[in-house]
Design an enzyme around this catalytic site. Structure first.
Site, PDB file in Angstrom:
ATOM      1  N   LYS A  85       0.856  -1.192   0.000  1.00  0.00           N
ATOM      2  CA  LYS A  85       0.000   0.000   0.000  1.00  0.00           C
ATOM      3  C   LYS A  85       0.884   1.232   0.000  1.00  0.00           C
ATOM      4  O   LYS A  85       1.865   1.314   0.762  1.00  0.00           O
ATOM      5  CB  LYS A  85      -0.901   0.017   1.239  1.00  0.00           C
ATOM      6  CG  LYS A  85      -2.051  -0.972   1.168  1.00  0.00           C
ATOM      7  CD  LYS A  85      -2.808  -1.018   2.463  1.00  0.00           C
ATOM      8  CE  LYS A  85      -3.641   0.235   2.678  1.00  0.00           C
ATOM      9  NZ  LYS A  85      -4.476   0.129   3.898  1.00  0.00           N
TER      10      LYS A  85
HETATM   11  C1  E4P Z   1      -7.605   0.480   4.901  1.00  0.00           C
HETATM   12  O1  E4P Z   1      -6.841  -0.352   5.355  1.00  0.00           O
HETATM   13  C2  E4P Z   1      -7.773   1.758   5.671  1.00  0.00           C
HETATM   14  O2  E4P Z   1      -6.522   2.164   6.184  1.00  0.00           O
HETATM   15  C3  E4P Z   1      -8.769   1.578   6.806  1.00  0.00           C
HETATM   16  O3  E4P Z   1      -9.937   0.970   6.279  1.00  0.00           O
HETATM   17  C4  E4P Z   1      -9.103   2.887   7.490  1.00  0.00           C
HETATM   18  O4  E4P Z   1     -10.212   2.689   8.349  1.00  0.00           O
HETATM   19  P1  E4P Z   1     -10.557   3.797   9.481  1.00  0.00           P
HETATM   20  O5  E4P Z   1     -11.030   5.041   8.752  1.00  0.00           O
HETATM   21  O6  E4P Z   1     -11.660   3.156  10.299  1.00  0.00           O
HETATM   22  O7  E4P Z   1      -9.285   4.026  10.252  1.00  0.00           O
END
Ligand code: E4P
Length: 216
Positions: A85
């Site tokens: 990522k």
């Molecule tokens: C994906 O991995 C994102 O980092 C994650 O879904 C973020 O979620 P949040 O907004 O609940 O932290």
């Protein structure tokens, strides 16, 4: 349609994997930090639990393209099916362009606009992660944003997959598949909420009670 669980908690991952419906795990630096273990160790433990062909998405920490590219290659060596990522932005796009030319799968994360999503796709990202919940949290429409990204990719013939992230509940999972995303990632409690329903529990308890009372 792909389902991911958004956690580095090994107990949650073990339970989610045992359902046999998971396409992998997504993490981010905050999720990893919660484990208070070295990054490489955590990813290695997750990869041992996630069976092939499940993906283990992990995010670079570096903030410049050169560091991101070297981190990406290092992380891929940590365990099988580790995929990278990259944070949206100039440096992340530079890294995605370089990595995609080397055939390395990337997911551009922290995407909050259609222009960002189009650039990410043009850079060769295999996935983009728009943050539904965080958009809603500030009073805009995450569903509208993600629907527009899906439509733009269709209009432009872009093959990058949309993995809706920052999911707050089962209703949002349904909304995301309705607008045409390719995948969603959700915290483990959201997966549990998808799985369970009070009427199912009431019905099963009634079956078992009737069976017990019949004494057969
Ligand atoms: C994906 O991995 C994102 O980092 C994650 O879904 C973020 O979620 P949040 O907004 O609940 O932290």
């Amino acid at each position: 349609m792909e389902l991911y669980v958004d956690t580095a908690d090994l107990a949650q991952i073990r339970e989610a994997v045992s359902l046999g419906i998971l396409d992998g795990v997504t993490t981010n630096p905050s999720i990893i930090a919660k484990q208070k273990r070295p990054f490489k160790e955590t990813i290695g433990s997750i990869a041992e639990l996630v069976q092939a062909p499940g993906k283990v998405w992990c995010e670079v920490i570096g903030t410049d393209a050169d560091t991101m590219v070297s981190e990406a290659k290092e992380m891929q060596a940590w365990a099988p099916r580790v995929v990278v990522k990259l944070p949206m932005g100039a440096e992340g796009v530079k890294a995605a362009s370089r990595l995609s030319k080397e055939g390395i799968e990337t997911n551009m994360t922290l995407v909050y606009s259609v222009p960002q999503a189009i650039i990410a796709a043009k850079a060769g990202a295999a996935y983009v992660s728009p943050y539904l919940g965080r958009v809603d949290d500030v009073g805009w429409s995450g569903e509208a944003l993600i629907g527009d990204i899906v439509q733009a990719y269709k209009d432009l013939g872009m093959n990058t997959k949309v993995i809706a992230a920052s999911i707050r509940g089962p209703r949002q999972v349904l909304d995301m598949f309705r607008v045409g995303v390719d995948a969603v990632t959700m915290a483990y409690p959201v997966l549990e909420a998808m799985l369970n329903h009070p009427m199912t529990e009431i019905g099963l308890n009634r079956f078992l009670q009737d069976w017990k009372e019949a004494g057969i």
